[in-house]
Design a protein around this motif. Structure first.
Motif, mmCIF file in Angstrom:
data_model
loop_
_atom_site.group_PDB
_atom_site.id
_atom_site.type_symbol
_atom_site.label_atom_id
_atom_site.label_comp_id
_atom_site.label_asym_id
_atom_site.label_seq_id
_atom_site.Cartn_x
_atom_site.Cartn_y
_atom_site.Cartn_z
ATOM 1 N N ASN A 29 118.150 9.719 -54.074
ATOM 2 C CA ASN A 29 117.598 10.462 -52.936
ATOM 3 C C ASN A 29 117.281 11.893 -53.340
ATOM 4 O O ASN A 29 117.809 12.855 -52.803
ATOM 5 C CB ASN A 29 118.551 10.444 -51.729
ATOM 6 C CG ASN A 29 117.994 11.207 -50.532
ATOM 7 O OD1 ASN A 29 116.794 11.235 -50.310
ATOM 8 N ND2 ASN A 29 118.886 11.833 -49.769
ATOM 9 N N TYR A 280 109.747 11.251 -56.298
ATOM 10 C CA TYR A 280 110.941 10.961 -55.491
ATOM 11 C C TYR A 280 111.704 9.845 -56.183
ATOM 12 O O TYR A 280 111.129 8.800 -56.522
ATOM 13 C CB TYR A 280 110.556 10.554 -54.079
ATOM 14 C CG TYR A 280 111.747 10.218 -53.202
ATOM 15 C CD1 TYR A 280 112.634 11.205 -52.793
ATOM 16 C CD2 TYR A 280 111.992 8.899 -52.792
ATOM 17 C CE1 TYR A 280 113.728 10.894 -52.002
ATOM 18 C CE2 TYR A 280 113.076 8.587 -52.002
ATOM 19 C CZ TYR A 280 113.954 9.591 -51.605
ATOM 20 O OH TYR A 280 115.046 9.282 -50.828
ATOM 21 N N THR A 282 115.302 7.395 -56.355
ATOM 22 C CA THR A 282 116.491 6.880 -55.686
ATOM 23 C C THR A 282 116.992 5.670 -56.456
ATOM 24 O O THR A 282 116.593 5.447 -57.606
ATOM 25 C CB THR A 282 116.202 6.596 -54.202
ATOM 26 O OG1 THR A 282 117.415 6.274 -53.533
ATOM 27 C CG2 THR A 282 115.177 5.503 -54.011
ATOM 28 N N GLY A 296 117.733 5.885 -48.944
ATOM 29 C CA GLY A 296 116.687 6.745 -48.409
ATOM 30 C C GLY A 296 117.195 8.150 -48.181
ATOM 31 O O GLY A 296 118.143 8.605 -48.813
ATOM 32 N N GLY A 297 116.547 8.819 -47.259
ATOM 33 C CA GLY A 297 116.888 10.203 -46.946
ATOM 34 C C GLY A 297 115.742 11.157 -47.185
ATOM 35 O O GLY A 297 115.702 12.246 -46.607
ATOM 36 N N ALA A 369 117.032 15.073 -48.425
ATOM 37 C CA ALA A 369 117.044 14.759 -49.851
ATOM 38 C C ALA A 369 117.538 15.945 -50.669
ATOM 39 O O ALA A 369 117.437 17.097 -50.247
ATOM 40 C CB ALA A 369 115.644 14.360 -50.308
#
Length: 399
Positions: A29, A280, A282, A296-297, A369
């Motif tokens: 995240n 991004y 994760t 997520g986030g 995040a």
């Protein structure tokens, strides 16, 4: 959309970020920044802005106002920020950038004006009405200086995002200038709008909005009234290749944000001088019902394109191979993005702990995040410089 550009134009960044995650050096995240590329992009933008006679202010909110991002921008030659709100002003000021522009897009709350003036002394302060001008002027007077004020203007037919409306009537701009000059502690310095440039899906090009013509007409009216030294602030979809057009239209200031990390819509359509410098990252948490759920986030995907098949690189080792791409279902904006769901029904099934890398134009400051700045990627020596939240504050991860 942006993942394809990342894989093609900056694969070393993708693989370095994945390697750091596999080694436990950056969290899931996280918006990850290639600081070397940011510095190079800032240098390209600054050199072109200087060539066109434009003042340049860096927008940092899209990447969570990261301190390492601000420092990379400064190394690239840009020493001033535009603060979309007071949180941006605090973060960029603390990182060492001078606050060049405050109050646009978000006005300064009444009881924060004195502190904003005393601490930041912004070069320019945008106001939407006379009351806000008086507040800014009062703060400046208390701090012992005269504040340059920009009037946000609007005209019939101008383009504004919903919730961004507001400003003085452009047809009254001469009277507005006189009124701002009369503000104790303030002086009229120029005019602004947003957006002045916008990506057009039909032509796949960036085009001027009606707002840019409104700025030009207002500038001409002010000149006719005897005002020759007028700042024209014209932000929106800023790449170095667009600055000549802005200058030709009469702009004196530009404010690159996504351009600094190579994620304007035009960067998907054309290979521009700025390299993609944000992704991004994760990881897979668990599998259920033919889906691999990844943490997520940070899934605020800026909706500059119509809906498309979102994909991620999912792997237990650094790679940019097409075979590692899997489709992902992102929760709708009405839901909390605890997880996104990766397709796990194909021939290559994700595993718990796999790294997942996305390329999209985010807005890290409205997410929960992490933001991670990584230097040395261009030299093959990646080093984590900062792990922060969306306010540019250090996070004590993994504690």
């Amino acid at each position: 959309m942006f993942l394809e550009v990342l894989r093609r134009r900056n694969p070393g960044f993708v693989e370095a970020a994945m390697a750091l995650h596999r080694e436990g050096r950056i969290p899931a995240n996280a918006y990850v920044l290639d600081l070397d590329a940011v510095e190079a992009n800032a240098r390209v933008l600054k050199q072109e802005a200087d060539k066109q006679g434009l003042k340049i202010f860096a927008m940092t909110k899209q990447v969570g106002r990261a301190s390492s991002f601000s420092k990379a921008v400064m190394r690239g030659g840009i020493d001033r920020s535009v603060a979309v709100d007071m949180a941006c002003a605090r973060a960029t000021h603390n990182a060492g950038l001078k606050v060049g522009h405050l109050g646009h897009l978000t006005q300064v709350p009444r009881h924060e004006s004195n502190a904003a003036a005393a601490r930041f002394r912004p070069d320019y302060w945008t106001v939407f009405n006379q009351s806000k001008a008086v507040e800014a002027g009062a703060g400046a007077k208390a701090a012992g200086y005269v504040q340059n004020l920009l009037a946000r203007i609007k005209a019939e037919g101008d383009t504004f995002y919903r919730g961004h409306e507001g400003g003085f009537d452009a047809s009254d701009v001469v009277a507005v200038a006189e009124a701002l000059d009369a503000v104790e502690g303030g002086r009229f310095a120029g005019i602004t709008t947003f957006p002045a440039l916008l990506f057009d899906h039909a032509s796949r090009k960036v085009k001027p909005t009606p707002n840019l013509a409104t700025l030009t007409r207002a500038r001409d009216a002010l000149r006719k009234a005897g005002r020759s030294d007028i700042e024209v602030n014209a932000p929106g979809t800023t790449s170095s290749v667009l600055l000549a057009g802005l200058a030709e239209a009469g702009a004196t200031q530009c404010e690159p944000g996504n351009g600094l990390h190579g994620t304007t819509a035009l960067h998907v359509m054309e290979d521009l001088p700025e390299l993609p410098a944000v992704l991004y990252l994760t990881e897979v948490s668990h599998l259920s019902g033919g889906k691999a759920y990844c943490f997520g986030g940070g899934f605020y995907i800026d909706p500059i394109f119509p809906d498309y098949d979102v994909k991620a690189i999912v792997s237990d080792e650094p790679t940019t191979a097409a075979s590692a791409l899997l489709s992902v279902e992102i929760p709708p904006p009405s839901a909390i993005d605890y997880y996104a769901m990766i397709d796990a029904e194909g021939p290559r099934k994700p595993k718990v702990g796999d790294t997942a890398v996305f390329g999209f134009r985010g807005q890290a400051f409205v997410t929960r995040a992490y933001v991670v700045g990584v230097s040395g990627i261009s030299k093959g020596e990646p080093k984590v410089e900062s792990i922060e939240n969306g306010f540019g504050e250090p996070e004590s991860w993994p504690v």
